[in-house]
Design a protein around this motif. Structure first.
Motif, PDB file in Angstrom:
ATOM      1  N   TRP A 113      29.201  -1.135  -8.792  1.00 31.24           N
ATOM      2  CA  TRP A 113      29.979  -2.590  -8.944  1.00 31.24           C
ATOM      3  C   TRP A 113      31.184  -2.721  -7.885  1.00 31.24           C
ATOM      4  O   TRP A 113      31.245  -3.778  -7.698  1.00 31.24           O
ATOM      5  CB  TRP A 113      30.536  -2.249 -10.320  1.00 31.24           C
ATOM      6  N   ILE A 114      31.752  -1.638  -7.400  1.00 30.90           N
ATOM      7  CA  ILE A 114      32.472  -1.805  -6.589  1.00 30.90           C
ATOM      8  C   ILE A 114      31.913  -2.460  -5.098  1.00 30.90           C
ATOM      9  O   ILE A 114      32.425  -3.429  -4.669  1.00 30.90           O
ATOM     10  CB  ILE A 114      33.246  -0.484  -5.945  1.00 30.90           C
ATOM     11  N   ASN A 131      22.044  -8.011  -9.555  1.00 33.50           N
ATOM     12  CA  ASN A 131      21.739  -6.863  -8.740  1.00 33.50           C
ATOM     13  C   ASN A 131      22.293  -5.643  -9.409  1.00 33.50           C
ATOM     14  O   ASN A 131      21.754  -4.635  -9.275  1.00 33.50           O
ATOM     15  CB  ASN A 131      22.685  -7.119  -7.519  1.00 33.50           C
ATOM     16  N   LEU A 132      23.283  -5.924 -10.421  1.00 29.45           N
ATOM     17  CA  LEU A 132      23.781  -4.783 -11.338  1.00 29.45           C
ATOM     18  C   LEU A 132      22.540  -4.437 -12.022  1.00 29.45           C
ATOM     19  O   LEU A 132      22.535  -3.202 -12.259  1.00 29.45           O
ATOM     20  CB  LEU A 132      24.884  -5.248 -12.124  1.00 29.45           C
ATOM     21  N   LEU A 133      22.286  -5.248 -12.924  1.00 33.09           N
ATOM     22  CA  LEU A 133      21.117  -5.054 -13.764  1.00 33.09           C
ATOM     23  C   LEU A 133      19.841  -4.665 -13.324  1.00 33.09           C
ATOM     24  O   LEU A 133      19.112  -3.379 -13.687  1.00 33.09           O
ATOM     25  CB  LEU A 133      20.617  -6.250 -14.614  1.00 33.09           C
ATOM     26  N   ASN A 134      19.351  -5.171 -12.098  1.00 32.92           N
ATOM     27  CA  ASN A 134      17.957  -4.598 -11.439  1.00 32.92           C
ATOM     28  C   ASN A 134      18.253  -3.459 -10.575  1.00 32.92           C
ATOM     29  O   ASN A 134      17.048  -2.781 -10.190  1.00 32.92           O
ATOM     30  CB  ASN A 134      17.468  -5.976 -10.617  1.00 32.92           C
ATOM     31  N   SER A 135      19.194  -3.175  -9.957  1.00 40.07           N
ATOM     32  CA  SER A 135      19.291  -2.246  -9.139  1.00 40.07           C
ATOM     33  C   SER A 135      20.155  -1.003  -9.624  1.00 40.07           C
ATOM     34  O   SER A 135      19.853  -0.165  -9.438  1.00 40.07           O
ATOM     35  CB  SER A 135      19.467  -2.874  -7.782  1.00 40.07           C
ATOM     36  N   THR A 136      21.534  -1.295  -9.617  1.00 39.76           N
ATOM     37  CA  THR A 136      22.385  -0.433 -10.051  1.00 39.76           C
ATOM     38  C   THR A 136      22.343   0.418 -11.336  1.00 39.76           C
ATOM     39  O   THR A 136      22.263   1.403 -10.959  1.00 39.76           O
ATOM     40  CB  THR A 136      23.878  -1.126 -10.068  1.00 39.76           C
ATOM     41  N   LEU A 137      22.247  -0.130 -12.118  1.00 41.25           N
ATOM     42  CA  LEU A 137      21.780   0.481 -13.663  1.00 41.25           C
ATOM     43  C   LEU A 137      20.834   1.469 -13.567  1.00 41.25           C
ATOM     44  O   LEU A 137      20.935   2.359 -14.059  1.00 41.25           O
ATOM     45  CB  LEU A 137      21.932  -0.657 -14.702  1.00 41.25           C
ATOM     46  N   PRO A 138      19.402   0.956 -13.098  1.00 44.51           N
ATOM     47  CA  PRO A 138      18.274   1.982 -13.061  1.00 44.51           C
ATOM     48  C   PRO A 138      18.755   2.888 -12.103  1.00 44.51           C
ATOM     49  O   PRO A 138      18.090   4.094 -12.646  1.00 44.51           O
ATOM     50  CB  PRO A 138      17.239   1.097 -12.564  1.00 44.51           C
TER      51      PRO A 138
END
Lengths: 166, 278
Positions: A113-114, A131-138
């Motif tokens: 997130w940062i 981007n958060l949902l598709n990349s960071t979270l997984p």
């Protein structure tokens, strides 16, 4: 202190190798594990030493060089995340696989997130939530799953280098 | 004052580090050149990446040589049939191309541009998940410079983002920070190509524009970075919301970004060189 420094440096070098070689050939669901981040997160959870935050910053700068080229972006996000861990690690009992996995998962999301927020700040138009949902979270989830294996490796490293602390 | 500083020296150190990092970030973001730190890291990691890539490609080639022998008879028959079809088409094209060459020579007479291509192999990719970056085994030693265009015969791949002596990083057009000014080849309607997680999107197309599935999208040459006429892809889907001012087209990219192994870096002609001065 010196031994911890050497251990962290050694893990960073392994992390760099895994990032530029292993990640090119082995990806889980097309996702690349941020090895440098995971190593530094686990080490910081176990030792809560400010030195690790500064080494983490160096790891972030290396990640910057090996990806987008905006030097300082991951440096800042890694540094901030590790500083936060030093503050909150006392709340966790960081010696069980589940606790460390959950901690790595949550801190990976925080770091993502940062860094994405900073990219958005520098180059407006980046779809932060997508981007958060598709990349960071997984990736955070994957890193959380991989943590027990990496933790075993880190503990083995500690037994070799920090016999008195392990 | 000194007592105050010595009491809070740790806090000062952390704040100074943050300020330093922000300054570094701001400097590398605005500066067109490649940072020295990045150049050093890429130079140090290059031998490892290049050697592993070389071993991996040797094994891959051996495997594909074996695979390609299977079903070779069937493929041969199919190719013979295709060859006959192609010969017929070629006769038509020769006639068209003679006319085209004659007209093109007339057009090029006024502004003759000689472009040189540097062949490069992909040796790695971005270490993180947020960026579509590929690393190639050509750098400043082979005269590659920042912002040089990278392509394949299928179409546009991206641009050189940073350069170190032995390798360079290429920002693919699918990267979420990438923007390419483009137009629909059929009717010259303009739009902007955005890289997304799903692939490519052409945005800011006029709401009343005539756009069809299968339309070819090429670079428009606006902005000065990408030359005009490079194939980007084909329209796969058109999205239109009543409340929006523009249409969005989802594209099938001309280049299969999961499969690329080799690319060409375009060295601009002397007449274009002002575009690449840093």
């Amino acid at each position: 202190m010196m031994r911890l420094f050497l251990l962290a440096l050694g893990l960073m070098l392994i992390g760099v190798w895994l990032s530029i070689v292993f990640n090119n050939y082995v990806q889980f669901g097309g996702l690349k594990i941020n090895w440098l981040l995971v190593f530094m997160l686990i080490l910081t959870f176990r030792h809560s030493n400010l030195l690790l935050a500064f080494l983490g910053m160096l790891a972030g700068l290396i990640m910057d060089s090996l990806s987008h080229g905006i030097i300082g972006l991951y440096g800042t996000s890694f540094f901030l995340t590790l500083l936060l861990i030093i503050q909150v690690s006392k709340l966790f009992y960081a010696n069980t696989f589940l606790a460390v996995s959950l901690a790595v998962f949550s801190m990976s999301i925080f770091e993502g997130w940062i860094s994405l927020s900073m990219i958005d700040m520098l180059e407006p138009g980046v779809e932060l939530s997508t981007n958060l949902l598709n990349s960071t979270l997984p990736v955070a989830f994957l890193q959380g799953l991989m943590t027990p294996i990496i933790l075993q490796f880190v503990i083995w490293g500690e037994k070799l280098f920090l016999r008195d602390l392990a | 004052m000194f007592k105050f500083i010595s009491t809070f020296r740790l806090q000062f150190l952390i704040i100074a580090t943050f300020i330093g990092l922000f300054m570094l970030m701001s400097e590398t973001h605005t500066n067109e050149g490649t940072s020295r730190f990045q150049s050093v890291v890429q130079t140090l990691t290059y031998p490892l990446q290049a050697s592993v890539n070389s071993v991996a490609s040797t094994f891959k080639n051996l495997w594909y040589s074996y695979i390609s022998l299977i079903d070779v008879n069937e493929e041969n028959k199919l190719l013979r049939q295709q060859l006959l079809d192609m010969e017929e088409k070629m006769n038509q094209h020769i006639e068209n191309s003679v006319q085209f060459l004659r007209l093109r020579n007339q057009l090029l007479f006024a502004s003759k541009k000689i472009t040189e291509k540097i062949f490069a192999e992909i040796i790695g990719e971005s270490a993180d998940n947020n960026h579509d970056i590929s690393l190639i085994n050509r750098g400043s030693n082979q005269l590659v410079q920042r912002n040089y265009v990278v392509l394949r015969k299928e179409g546009l791949v991206g641009r050189i983002q940073s350069v170190s002596p032995f390798q360079s990083s290429v920002q693919l057009i699918t990267d979420h920070r990438s923007r390419v000014s483009a137009l629909i080849q059929r009717n010259r309607i303009r739009g902007l190509i955005y890289g997304t997680h799903e692939g490519l999107e052409m945005r800011q197309i006029n709401q009343h524009a005539n756009i069809k599935i299968g339309d070819r999208i090429i670079s428009s040459g606006l902005g000065g970075l990408y030359p005009k006429g490079l194939l980007i892809g084909w329209v796969k889907e058109i999205r239109r919301q009543k409340h929006e001012l523009f249409k969005t087209a989802i594209l099938d990219s001309a280049v299969d970004f999961n499969q690329i192994e080799e690319v060409f870096v375009i060295v601009p002609s002397i007449t274009d060189s002002h575009l690449f001065i840093e």
